[in-house]
Design a protein around this motif. Structure first.
Motif, short mmCIF file in Angstrom:
data_model
loop_
_atom_site.label_atom_id
_atom_site.label_comp_id
_atom_site.label_asym_id
_atom_site.label_seq_id
_atom_site.Cartn_x
_atom_site.Cartn_y
_atom_site.Cartn_z
N HIS A 57 3.06 53.47 42.54
CA HIS A 57 3.00 53.42 41.08
C HIS A 57 2.04 54.46 40.47
O HIS A 57 2.39 55.11 39.48
N PRO A 58 0.83 54.68 41.02
CA PRO A 58 -0.07 55.67 40.40
C PRO A 58 0.47 57.10 40.44
O PRO A 58 -0.01 57.96 39.69
N PHE A 59 1.46 57.37 41.29
CA PHE A 59 1.97 58.74 41.44
C PHE A 59 3.40 58.89 40.93
O PHE A 59 3.96 59.97 41.01
N THR A 67 -0.14 50.97 32.73
CA THR A 67 -1.06 50.63 33.81
C THR A 67 -2.17 49.75 33.25
O THR A 67 -2.86 50.13 32.29
N VAL A 68 -2.33 48.58 33.82
CA VAL A 68 -3.33 47.64 33.33
C VAL A 68 -4.73 48.05 33.79
O VAL A 68 -5.68 48.08 33.01
N VAL A 69 -4.86 48.38 35.08
CA VAL A 69 -6.15 48.79 35.64
C VAL A 69 -5.97 50.13 36.34
O VAL A 69 -5.15 50.24 37.25
N GLU A 70 -6.70 51.14 35.88
CA GLU A 70 -6.61 52.45 36.51
C GLU A 70 -7.29 52.43 37.88
O GLU A 70 -8.43 51.99 38.00
N PRO A 71 -6.61 52.89 38.92
CA PRO A 71 -7.24 52.89 40.26
C PRO A 71 -8.32 53.96 40.35
O PRO A 71 -8.26 55.00 39.67
N SER A 72 -9.31 53.70 41.18
CA SER A 72 -10.37 54.67 41.41
C SER A 72 -9.83 55.80 42.30
O SER A 72 -8.73 55.71 42.84
#
Length: 421
Positions: A57-59, A67-72
């Motif tokens: 999903h992040p890519f 996106t509810v919470v942005e990944p580090s």
């Protein structure tokens, strides 16, 4: 024996083949067994799909959800590795074979069927992996010398090709003096594509940063006529128009004593000569650009008709293919062990299945006997004696165990729930 592991038949056809070899009284029971086994494996692959979708999903460049919470950065790196690892596992389960760096290098050396020369900068990539499935040898008639000559080419063709590419971050391109805004791709992005019907010699066209380059023959086709016509233009128009100007220049520098006067007619001739030469230069530049555009159009059309899926859609395609291969391997292993009447070694089982397909269906492939046996063992369908020989549980017992496994997938207790009265 070919090194291709792909079983070139549909899952339903493989099940039907096995059903036809069963005693008539057991055929419906075996079909039900295959349906139960297929349903269990489908559930397993559904879980893998959900995990893969979350990791990707992040890519995902095509995502239309928020996106509810942005990944580090650490979570993104971990997810990236998980996507690459799961994609490789899926490709293996779907009986794809990884294309070696040597084979990729040969694609740039061999004669292409498209007659387009491509250059690829491998330094742009953080990671690049190609997989292929369905290798065949084909022949095709190609035209040469403007269609005046035809030649038959024999080449290796891949039925499916999976491409996984991850570009380096923007900092790399900035450090090397390349404008990020001018790049034909997004630095740090991940490209996942699936193609069909790709000649091995044309693998280079699948790279997302491939650039069209003029072949030596194409440069000659443009350059030789350009030189000849250029000489004609200079000799017939430009030299005659520039001659008075050269004489005037010679008088000014003292190389000629007799003065030169330019009349309006000579000036018009000079202007016409310069216009003719300028038009000639424009035509040659346009011819070069048009040739390049024609090559790019050929490349785009070829990719358009060969492209099967992109990005997240590739996961669905691969999961479906991997699931089918897993079911086919398990059904074949169970059926041939059951039909043997006596325990078999893995090698004997492997040979029986491969020989039967070669004799009955004229199909040669390397059956993944270890995968098939491992699935039977995991589903508790296998009996093994002390001499490492294999046999399977009876058909009714096999269905009972599969049904028991299915019932245990979801734990739900009604203890303490209201009676509903």
């Amino acid at each position: 024996m070919t090194g291709e592991r792909f079983i070139p038949f549909r899952k339903t056809d493989v099940v039907a083949m096995c059903v036809d070899r069963e005693p008539e009284a057991d055929r419906e029971s075996f079909r039900a067994f295959a349906e139960l086994l297929s349903s269990l494996l489908h559930h397993e692959f559904r879980g893998r799909l959900e995990a893969l979708k979350d990791a990707y999903h992040p890519f995902n460049p095509d995502s239309d959800t928020r996106t509810v919470v942005e990944p580090s950065e650490g979570e993104r790196a971990e997810a990236q590795e998980r996507v690459a690892r799961e994609l490789a596992d899926l490709a293996e389960d779907a009986n794809f074979v990884r294309i070696s760096a040597e084979d990729l290098g040969q694609a740039f050396e061999q004669e292409s069927l498209m007659k387009v020369r491509l250059d690829v900068d491998f330094d742009d990539f953080e990671q690049v992996v190609f997989y292929r499935r369905g290798e065949t040898v084909r022949t095709e008639e190609v035209r040469q010398f403007f269609g005046l000559r035809r030649r038959t080419m024999t080449f290796t063709n891949y039925g499916k090709v999976l491409v996984y590419v991850r570009f380096k971050d923007a900092s790399y391109f900035e450090e090397n003096g390349r404008d990020v805004d001018d790049l034909p791709f997004t630095p740090g992005s991940t490209i996942i594509k699936l193609f069909q019907d790709v000649p091995r010699a044309d693998l280079e066209m699948l790279f997302p940063n491939a650039q069209v380059r003029m072949r030596r023959l194409d440069k000659l086709l443009i350059g030789v006529p350009a030189v000849i016509s250029g000489v004609i233009v200079v000799a017939t128009k430009l030299i005659a128009a520039l001659l008075p100007l050269f004489l005037l220049l010679a008088f000014w520098i003292g190389a000629r004593r007799q003065p030169v006067e330019l009349n309006s007619g000579q000036l018009l001739t000079l202007g016409a000569g310069l216009v003719a030469f300028g038009g000639y230069v424009v035509r040659q530049v346009s011819a070069f650009k048009n040739r390049r555009i024609q090559f790019m159009k050929t490349l785009s059309e070829s990719l358009y008709f060969r492209n099967l899926d992109n990005d997240a859609g590739v996961f669905h395609h691969l999961l479906d293919a991997a699931e089918d291969e897993e079911v086919k391997e398990a059904v074949l292993a169970y059926h041939f062990l059951r039909a043997a009447g006596t325990p078999l070694t893995p090698r004997e089982l492997d040979e029986r299945i491969e020989d039967w397909f070669a004799r009955t269906w004229d199909a040669e492939f390397d059956f993944e006997v270890d995968d098939g046996v491992a699935k039977l063992r995991r589903l508790r369908l296998l009996d093994e004696d002390t001499e490492d020989r294999l046999s399977v549980v009876p058909l009714d017992e096999g269905k009972r165990r599969l049904d028991e496994t299915w019932d245990d997938l979801f734990e739900y207790s009604t203890m303490g729930a209201p009676s509903g009265r």
